[in-house]
Design an enzyme around this catalytic site. Structure first.
Site: not given
Ligand SMILES: NC(=O)c1ccc[n+]([C@@H]2O[C@H](COP(=O)([O-])OP(=O)(O)OC[C@H]3O[C@@H](n4cnc5c(N)ncnc54)[C@H](O)[C@@H]3O)[C@@H](O)[C@H]2O)c1
Length: 259
Positions: A140, A153
Site C-alpha cells: 500500500s 495498517y
Molecule cells: N482497497 C484499497 O484502497 C487498498 C489500497 C492499497 C492496498 N490495498 C491492499 O490490497 C489488498 C486487498 O484489499 P481489498 O481492498 O481487496 O480488501 P477486501 O477486504 O475487499 O478483501 C480482502 C480479502 O482478503 C480476505 N482475507 C482477509 N483475512 C484473511 C486471512 N486471514 N486469510 C486469507 N484471506 C483473508 C478476505 O476474505 C477478502 O476476500 C490488501 O492487502 C490491502 O491492504 C487495498
C-alpha cells in the site's frame, strides 16, 4: 524480444473472495494462467472461481501457518509447481491511539505481516528449487508514508516492505524475485465503499462525501486508483519483462507517493 506471456503459468493468489484479489486472479486467468485461488472465505472464493476459466478455490487463513503448509502441499500435488505467488489478503482497522485496542493492532499485524510471512514460508520450499518464480506482495502507499489515525495498517505495511527486501536478498541466488506493489486508494473497492468511508467519516468527524473529495484531491492525477492499474503492474512483475527487478516496492498512486 521478451514479451508478456503467462500462458500455462501456475499462479497462487490469496484473498480472492472479493475486491482487489478477485480482480487480480481474474486478470491472471485472462492472461492464460492456471489459478489456485485462496481465501479465508471458502464460499466466496468458490463463487468467484465459477466465473473464471481455470481456477480452483482453496479455503485458507493465512494467519495459520500449518494451514498454509497443508494448502501449499495440496496445490503442489495438483499443479506440480508454482510460478507466481500473489500475497494479496489483508485487513484494515483504523483508529487513533486511544480508540485502537492492542488486540485490533495485533490482528492487523497478524494478517498483513505475519500472514505474508506464513504464505511465503509455506510456498518457498516449492518455488525455490524451481530456480525461477515471482512473488508479489500487495502492499500500500501506507507502506511508504504514515497514514492518519491508521497506525496499525501502516505499521503492518511498512513491515511488509522490510520483509520483501529481505526475502529478495535471500531468494536472489535461486533466481526467485520478490517485489511489492503499493497501490493508492482504491476508492471504488468494497473496502472503501462498505467500510472505510464510514470509519474515516466517523473518526475524522465529517461526511463520507467530504472524505472522498479529500482523498481524490491528494492525487496529482486526480482520480481513484483502479484494479486495472494494479493488475497491469502485477502482470509486468509476474512476467520476464521485470527479470532484472527484485526487492522493489513500486508505487501505483497517481503520483501521490514518489519515493
Ligand atoms: N482497497 C484499497 O484502497 C487498498 C489500497 C492499497 C492496498 N490495498 C491492499 O490490497 C489488498 C486487498 O484489499 P481489498 O481492498 O481487496 O480488501 P477486501 O477486504 O475487499 O478483501 C480482502 C480479502 O482478503 C480476505 N482475507 C482477509 N483475512 C484473511 C486471512 N486471514 N486469510 C486469507 N484471506 C483473508 C478476505 O476474505 C477478502 O476476500 C490488501 O492487502 C490491502 O491492504 C487495498
Amino acid at each position: 524480444m521478451t514479451t508478456i506471456n503467462l500462458t500455462g503459468k501456475i499462479a497462487v493468489v490469496t484473498g480472492v473472495s472479493q475486491g482487489l484479489g478477485e480482480a487480480l486472479a481474474k486478470r491472471l486467468d485472462q492472461e492464460g494462467c492456471r489459478i489456485a485461488a485462496c481465501d479465508i472465505n471458502l464460499e466466496g472464493v468458490t463463487k468467484v472461481c465459477q466465473n473464471m476459466n481455470n481456477a480452483v478455490p482453496y479455503g485458507l487463513d493465512i494467519t495459520n501457518y500449518e494451514q498454509c503448509v497443508q494448502v501449499a502441499q495440496t496445490i503442489k500435488d495438483r499443479f506440480g509447481r508454482v510460478d507466481i505467488l500473489v500475497c494479496n489478503a489483508g485487513i484494515l482497522k483504523s483508529g487513533d491511539i486511544s480508540s485502537l485496542s492492542t488486540q485490533a493492532f495485533r490482528q492487523v499485524i497478524d494478517v498483513n505481516l505475519v500472514g505474508y510471512f506464513n504464505t511465503v514460508k509455506a510456498f518457498a520450499p516449492i518455488i525455490l528449487p524451481q530456480k525461477q518464480g515471482s512473488i508479489i506482495q500487495i502492499n500500500s502507499k501506507s507502506g511508504k508514508v504514515g497514514s492518519y489515525k491508521n497506525g496499525a495498517y501502516a505499521a503492518s505495511k511498512f513491515g511488509g516492505i522490510g520483509l520483501t527486501q529481505s526475502l529478495a536478498l535471500e531468494f536472489a541466488e535461486h533466481h526467485v524475485r520478490v517485489n511489492s506493489i503499493c497501490p493508492g486508494n482504491l476508492l471504488n473497492s468494497p473496502l472503501w465503499v462498505n467500510s472505510l468511508f464510514k470509519q474515516y467519516a466517523q473518526n475524522q468527524n465529517t461526511t463520507e462525501e467530504a472524505i472522498r473529495e479529500k482523498y481524490i484531491n491528494q492525487v496529482p492525477l486526480r482520480r481513484s486508483c483502479e484494479y486495472e492499474d494494479i493488475a497491469n503492474m502485477m502482470v509486468f512483475l509476474a512476467s520476464d519483462l521485470s527479470d532484472y527487478m527484485t526487492g522493489q516496492a513500486i508505487n501505483v498512486t497517481g503520483g501521490q507517493v514518489m519515493h
